[in-house]
Write a protein that holds these residues in place. Structure first.
Motif, PDB file in Angstrom:
ATOM      1  N   ALA A   1       0.830  -1.202   0.000  1.00  0.00           N
ATOM      2  CA  ALA A   1       0.000   0.000   0.000  1.00  0.00           C
ATOM      3  C   ALA A   1       0.866   1.255   0.000  1.00  0.00           C
ATOM      4  N   GLY A   2       1.925   1.261   0.805  1.00  0.00           N
ATOM      5  CA  GLY A   2       2.776   2.437   0.889  1.00  0.00           C
ATOM      6  C   GLY A   2       3.509   2.717  -0.405  1.00  0.00           C
ATOM      7  N   ASN A   3       4.032   1.661  -1.018  1.00  0.00           N
ATOM      8  CA  ASN A   3       4.760   1.841  -2.266  1.00  0.00           C
ATOM      9  C   ASN A   3       3.839   2.335  -3.369  1.00  0.00           C
ATOM     10  N   MET A   4       2.632   1.764  -3.433  1.00  0.00           N
ATOM     11  CA  MET A   4       1.668   2.195  -4.454  1.00  0.00           C
ATOM     12  C   MET A   4       1.256   3.653  -4.228  1.00  0.00           C
ATOM     13  N   LEU A   5       1.005   4.014  -2.971  1.00  0.00           N
ATOM     14  CA  LEU A   5       0.589   5.390  -2.676  1.00  0.00           C
ATOM     15  C   LEU A   5       1.691   6.369  -3.053  1.00  0.00           C
ATOM     16  N   ALA A   6       2.926   6.069  -2.665  1.00  0.00           N
ATOM     17  CA  ALA A   6       4.031   6.974  -2.973  1.00  0.00           C
ATOM     18  C   ALA A   6       4.237   7.105  -4.479  1.00  0.00           C
ATOM     19  N   LYS A   7       4.156   5.996  -5.212  1.00  0.00           N
ATOM     20  CA  LYS A   7       4.349   6.053  -6.663  1.00  0.00           C
ATOM     21  C   LYS A   7       3.189   6.780  -7.348  1.00  0.00           C
ATOM     22  N   GLN A   8       1.980   6.610  -6.832  1.00  0.00           N
ATOM     23  CA  GLN A   8       0.838   7.332  -7.403  1.00  0.00           C
ATOM     24  C   GLN A   8       1.010   8.836  -7.211  1.00  0.00           C
ATOM     25  N   LEU A   9       1.434   9.239  -6.022  1.00  0.00           N
ATOM     26  CA  LEU A   9       1.653  10.664  -5.777  1.00  0.00           C
ATOM     27  C   LEU A   9       2.763  11.200  -6.675  1.00  0.00           C
ATOM     28  N   THR A  10       3.781  10.387  -6.926  1.00  0.00           N
ATOM     29  CA  THR A  10       4.910  10.828  -7.746  1.00  0.00           C
ATOM     30  C   THR A  10       4.541  10.923  -9.218  1.00  0.00           C
ATOM     31  N   TYR A  11       3.913   9.875  -9.745  1.00  0.00           N
ATOM     32  CA  TYR A  11       3.730   9.800 -11.195  1.00  0.00           C
ATOM     33  C   TYR A  11       2.375  10.310 -11.681  1.00  0.00           C
ATOM     34  N   ILE A  12       1.412  10.419 -10.796  1.00  0.00           N
ATOM     35  CA  ILE A  12       0.101  10.945 -11.194  1.00  0.00           C
ATOM     36  C   ILE A  12      -0.101  12.363 -10.662  1.00  0.00           C
ATOM     37  N   SER A  13       0.318  12.595  -9.416  1.00  0.00           N
ATOM     38  CA  SER A  13       0.144  13.925  -8.820  1.00  0.00           C
ATOM     39  C   SER A  13       1.392  14.782  -8.933  1.00  0.00           C
ATOM     40  N   HIS A  14       2.424  14.279  -9.600  1.00  0.00           N
ATOM     41  CA  HIS A  14       3.644  15.047  -9.888  1.00  0.00           C
ATOM     42  C   HIS A  14       4.366  15.490  -8.613  1.00  0.00           C
ATOM     43  N   ALA A  15       4.343  14.621  -7.605  1.00  0.00           N
ATOM     44  CA  ALA A  15       5.050  14.913  -6.364  1.00  0.00           C
ATOM     45  C   ALA A  15       6.535  14.601  -6.512  1.00  0.00           C
ATOM     46  N   GLU A  16       7.348  15.239  -5.669  1.00  0.00           N
ATOM     47  CA  GLU A  16       8.743  14.865  -5.478  1.00  0.00           C
ATOM     48  C   GLU A  16       8.837  14.129  -4.149  1.00  0.00           C
ATOM     49  N   ALA A  17       9.723  13.133  -4.072  1.00  0.00           N
ATOM     50  CA  ALA A  17       9.816  12.322  -2.858  1.00  0.00           C
ATOM     51  C   ALA A  17      11.243  12.281  -2.350  1.00  0.00           C
ATOM     52  N   ALA A  18      11.416  12.595  -1.074  1.00  0.00           N
ATOM     53  CA  ALA A  18      12.695  12.411  -0.392  1.00  0.00           C
ATOM     54  C   ALA A  18      12.585  11.155   0.459  1.00  0.00           C
ATOM     55  N   GLY A  19      13.617  10.301   0.419  1.00  0.00           N
ATOM     56  CA  GLY A  19      13.547   9.038   1.141  1.00  0.00           C
ATOM     57  C   GLY A  19      14.602   8.937   2.225  1.00  0.00           C
ATOM     58  N   LEU A  20      14.181   8.488   3.417  1.00  0.00           N
ATOM     59  CA  LEU A  20      15.102   8.370   4.548  1.00  0.00           C
ATOM     60  C   LEU A  20      14.730   7.131   5.357  1.00  0.00           C
ATOM     61  N   VAL A  21      15.760   6.441   5.857  1.00  0.00           N
ATOM     62  CA  VAL A  21      15.567   5.319   6.779  1.00  0.00           C
ATOM     63  C   VAL A  21      15.954   5.791   8.168  1.00  0.00           C
ATOM     64  N   LEU A  22      15.063   5.583   9.134  1.00  0.00           N
ATOM     65  CA  LEU A  22      15.335   5.916  10.534  1.00  0.00           C
ATOM     66  C   LEU A  22      15.394   4.641  11.356  1.00  0.00           C
ATOM     67  N   GLY A  23      15.948   4.760  12.547  1.00  0.00           N
ATOM     68  CA  GLY A  23      16.107   3.612  13.439  1.00  0.00           C
ATOM     69  C   GLY A  23      17.554   3.211  13.599  1.00  0.00           C
ATOM     70  N   ALA A  24      18.432   3.703  12.722  1.00  0.00           N
ATOM     71  CA  ALA A  24      19.863   3.459  12.842  1.00  0.00           C
ATOM     72  C   ALA A  24      20.520   4.587  13.634  1.00  0.00           C
ATOM     73  N   ARG A  25      21.806   4.424  13.926  1.00  0.00           N
ATOM     74  CA  ARG A  25      22.523   5.456  14.673  1.00  0.00           C
ATOM     75  C   ARG A  25      22.627   6.754  13.889  1.00  0.00           C
ATOM     76  N   VAL A  26      22.575   6.648  12.566  1.00  0.00           N
ATOM     77  CA  VAL A  26      22.661   7.838  11.708  1.00  0.00           C
ATOM     78  C   VAL A  26      21.577   7.733  10.646  1.00  0.00           C
TER      79      VAL A  26
END
Length: 465
Positions: free
Chosen positions: A405-430
């Motif tokens: 669901a998350g991947n589909m939602l993000a891709k729909q916002l990007t390719y249909i709604s012309h969004a830009e996406a910044a990606g980050l992983v949290l939970g690590a020391r940095v």
């Protein structure tokens, strides 16, 4: 809104009407596209006169078009046609200026059924006269009454939320970032652009010969940049983790390698960068037309998260949103319905997360769920369904049921709604900056800005307001 015109016979000398209009940077971008006038003086982030500052000056023809709006909508109104017009500009207007546009009837020509009107535009803040002139119009002969209808909306594909994040992050100390395998133009170019914006100071880890070859092909200089020669991708990822442990790197950035190969040494229970909370991925999305960034989680790491994992997913997203300047993030936990249905497990998890937040098990934000997508982000939809909540219709964070669901939602916002996406992983020391190979420069820059802002807050650094 009910609109009624003024016919030629009804018009009286001395009669006047006015409208007010706030000029925005998006107005000027839309006008540049429609008119074809791309003069940089009128573009919000361009310097048109060489003084080192963007002007964002309203074109003269844009200002005169506002006079036409009063004539066509109010006085005389529907059915009015221009016959002649003269202008004189006394001052200029700019993005963020509020203008008042006024027309006054000064003469009527019975033979030609023309009406002459004095026209003027003033800046509201200082009452400075921007424009004066005389309009001669063919006034309507027939009475017209109608209810105005909204025209089809225009959305300017300008990513103003990311621009604000970049502006906010650039004064921070450059984040020492281990860039793993920047061996293609997108990966290396993104790191170099982020360096140029003072967001990161990259340490390039990978095949040194290949990195140099890519830089030459791009006509880019690597002077002053540390390069660690590790031709094997798995060893390059391990080296990035070692640099973090040694205190030489404050973040890790994905280059041209598979995500699982990058994350494997980071997740290692003995030598990795675990901190006790689950690793979760967050897309920070700049969606044109939305008043704030949208955070979507988790769309890249946790495939089918259980309730315990969703707690960490939610908490990580709240922590990041606070780092981005959202004081009390509003979290909509998504499901297919806004009511709890025992046959829909995601609705049960959503309700439990909401209650856990009420009891202080999730902190820093407001959490509500289950919410369907429409009533999470659209206030009118929430009201239609009778949902009264501080989150419904206003959610800045969307917690999805699973990775699909998350991947589909993000891709729909990007390719249909012309969004830009910044990606980050949290939970690590940095922070771990996780970009797709298809991401453009703005996505890569924004990912680095998000990482820099989060690192600054979590280490007690000062974040510019």
């Amino acid at each position: 809104m009910h609109i009624e015109n003024r016919t030629f016979d009804e018009l009286k000398i001395g009669e006047s009407a006015e409208l007010r209009r706030l000029v925005t940077a998006d107005d000027l971008l839309a006008y540049a596209n429609v008119s074809g006038n791309h003069n940089p003086l009128h573009i919000y982030d361009a310097d048109g006169d060489g003084d080192g500052r963007p002007e964002a000056m309203a074109p003269g023809s844009f200002v005169t078009a506002l006079v036409g709006a009063v004539l066509g909508n109010v006085l005389p109104g529907a059915g009015t046609l221009y016959h002649a017009q003269s202008w004189r500009f006394h001052a200029r207007s700019f993005a963020d200026d509020e203008l008042v546009i006024r027309v006054t009837v000064t003469d009527k020509n019975e033979k030609e059924t023309t009406v002459t009107l004095a026209t003027e535009v003033r800046r509201v803040a200082d009452d400075v006269l921007v424009l004066s002139g005389v309009a001669e119009v063919l006034a309507p002969r027939r009475k017209v009454e109608y209810d105005s209808h909204d025209l089809p909306g225009l959305i300017v594909q300008r990513h103003r939320h990311f621009e604000k994040l970049l502006k906010k992050a650039e004064p921070l100390p450059a984040l020492r970032t281990a860039v793993v395998c920047p061996e293609d133009p997108n990966a290396l170019g993104g790191a170099l652009k982020a360096r140029a914006h003072t967001l990161i100071e990259p340490i390039l880890i990978g095949d040194a010969g290949r990195i140099a070859e890519v830089a030459r092909a791009m006509d880019a200089s690597l002077d002053g940049i540390e390069i660690v020669d590790e031709p094997l991708h798995r060893n390059a990822a391990r080296k990035a983790v070692e640099l973090v442990h040694a205190g030489s790197a404050q973040a890790i950035m994905k280059g041209h390698l598979h995500t699982d190969m990058l994350l494997r040494p980071i997740l290692d229970k003995q030598t990795g960068l675990r901190m006790g909370r689950r690793f979760t991925h967050i897309f920070v999305m700049d969606v044109p037309g939305q008043p704030h960034p949208i955070l979507v989680t988790d769309a890249a790491i946790n495939i089918a998260p259980d309730l315990k994992t969703k707690v960490d997913i939610t908490q990580n997203a709240i922590d990041l949103a606070i780092s981005l300047g959202i004081e009390e993030p509003k979290v909509g936990v998504l499901s297919a319905t806004e009511t709890v249905n025992p046959d829909i497990p995601s609705s049960i998890d959503a309700a439990l997360l909401s209650k856990m937040a009420d009891r202080g098990q999730i902190t820093g934000g407001l959490v509500d769920g289950p919410l369907a997508m429409d009533n999470a982000v659209d206030l009118a939809a929430a009201r239609t369904k009778g949902i009264t909540s501080a989150v419904a219709g206003r959610a800045e964070i969307l917690v999805v049921p699973n990775l699909d669901a998350g991947n589909m939602l993000a891709k729909q916002l990007t390719y249909i709604s012309h969004a830009e996406a910044a990606g980050l992983v949290l939970g690590a020391r940095v922070p771990v900056i996780l970009n797709s190979r298809a991401d453009d420069d703005m996505s890569r820059l924004a990912s680095c800005a998000v990482a820099a802002l989060h690192h600054a807050r979590m280490t007690g650094g000062h974040i510019p307001s």
